[in-house]
Enzyme design. Sequence first.
Site, PDB file in Angstrom:
ATOM      1  N   HIS A  93      10.368 -24.483  34.480  1.00 41.82           N
ATOM      2  CA  HIS A  93      10.689 -24.996  35.808  1.00 41.82           C
ATOM      3  C   HIS A  93      10.664 -26.535  35.766  1.00 41.82           C
ATOM      4  O   HIS A  93       9.972 -27.130  34.940  1.00 41.82           O
ATOM      5  CB  HIS A  93       9.652 -24.538  36.838  1.00 41.82           C
ATOM      6  CG  HIS A  93       9.664 -23.070  37.109  1.00 41.82           C
ATOM      7  ND1 HIS A  93      10.688 -22.444  37.773  1.00 41.82           N
ATOM      8  CD2 HIS A  93       8.756 -22.096  36.814  1.00 41.82           C
ATOM      9  CE1 HIS A  93      10.411 -21.156  37.889  1.00 41.82           C
ATOM     10  NE2 HIS A  93       9.248 -20.917  37.312  1.00 41.82           N
TER      11      HIS A  93
ATOM     12  N   CYS B   2      13.272 -19.174  34.180  1.00 43.14           N
ATOM     13  CA  CYS B   2      12.093 -18.299  34.254  1.00 43.14           C
ATOM     14  C   CYS B   2      12.525 -16.845  34.443  1.00 43.14           C
ATOM     15  O   CYS B   2      13.117 -16.258  33.549  1.00 43.14           O
ATOM     16  CB  CYS B   2      11.140 -18.779  35.342  1.00 43.14           C
ATOM     17  SG  CYS B   2       9.459 -18.131  35.120  1.00 43.14           S
TER      18      CYS B   2
END
Length: 535
Positions: free
Chosen positions: A455, A369
């Site tokens: 994630h 991310c």
Amino acid sequence: MSGIHGKGGTGAPGARGGGLLVAGTTSDAGKSVVTAGICRWLARKGVSVAPFKAQNMSLNSFVTREGAEIGRAQAMQAAAARVEPSALMNPVLLKPGGDRSSQVVLLGKPVGEMSARGYFGKYGPPSSGESPYAGGREALLGTVTECLEELRRTHDAVICEGAGSPAEINLRRTDIVNLGLARAAGLPVVVVGDIDRGGVFASFFGTTALLSAADQRHVAAYLVNKFRGDVSLLEPGLEMLRDLTGRPTVGVLPFAHGLGIDEEDGLRVSLRGAVRESVVAPPYGADVLRVAVAAVPLMSNFTDVDALAAEPGVIVRFVDRPEELADADLVVLPGTRGTVRALEWLRERGLAEAIARRAAEGRPVLGICGGFQALGERIEDEVESKAGTVAGLGLLPVRVRFAAEKTLARPVGEALGERVAGYEIHHGVAELLDGADEPFLDGCRVGSVWGTHWHGSLESDGFRRAFLRRVADAAGRAFVPAPDTRFGELREEQLDRLGDLIEEHADTDALLRLIEEGVPDGLPFVPPGAPGGTA
């Protein structure tokens, strides 16, 4: 008893399930663990139960199937309750962006940035005679109670978690998560205290004595957490506490090593990470793998590395100096709520240069991310930091533009020949340029540098093993992933341990009475009460 014993849902029109609020004498007293434990204990009894936290402040969040963002602790508690997480379980999520402001996520969607003054009170100075805290949160109480009531209509019981301490008298007028919620919804309150910190009796008494008489009427019991030793030695103190306050202690939970939960704000790898509280299985192969996680500012969803820490022979630690990368076989740049700030931090500390050297030497680096964004060539940010165009580390052929709308998704796909599931929470939109060696989930790989917005991908067992084999090869380690590590099963075992703590060490009959029957009558007032008799 009748009531909630395994009804499997309230069902009848207008029916309303029972409820309980778990408060704490301090932050990190064990509210999340106790809430999850009660949820798992009730679920094992066949009770339809749901968790609830009116307002959470955390950088660790999760995406529901409907695309709503909630705190990871509530997702974990939903797993404990064996129900699908939803935005109803955490209607207000605050994601800090600095010391003085947070992104406000309402019913799973971001609604803007707000200063602490703006959220806890008014944006400007109060008018004459007005409370300086008469703004922001107060307007959310109706939304919060509506969400709770919807959960109570569809479940036998709802176990609510408070935040911080209910005796934060400076914030009581606009409280929507502790006694403000308890009074609005008619909930009994159990106060949890961490005896391992010391001073638990003073904490229980002082917490109660700082509340107004109306608030105290909801405080029904205490629960001691993290006790070491012979409980009989504690009993005289518990009896004196009851004499002083008129309230029983409904459990003494022992200190348990290696309990794994998804943290709200702490810096600990949940399952078997940096603190290494539990006995760790030896490596399956001849060697270990060392993983260094850069402890960037505003680090978010660092629970991504839990799955690595769960692998026998994988050692995970958080680092903030370039020297600590020297013996690492894998460096992870985790998610962050401040990608530009994280880049500045990496450069200031010499970590950016050390990571670039690793990449040039073919030593593995993984960006997740915000960490993925930092590895790219350029970032255009008029949303998060408003810094404009900023140079990335230049290790991946990626350009990132921050969009006003946040991406919230639960993608599935394939990488390294294995099926992968994950979740996305980001404003940055990545444009993949020419020059990648291969695609990697929604990102790419160049040499030994990997990047993705996903994630949770490492929780997919087959993919995690395949990735670790690639890391071991690149690092020259004789490490072999254990073939039988199943992350989902490990999580279930941890949640069952939480349920066991409640079932074996709490007065479950007393807890059931509170959940079913509500606030007991006749609870005495403990002086002096809130200053000035407020709230």
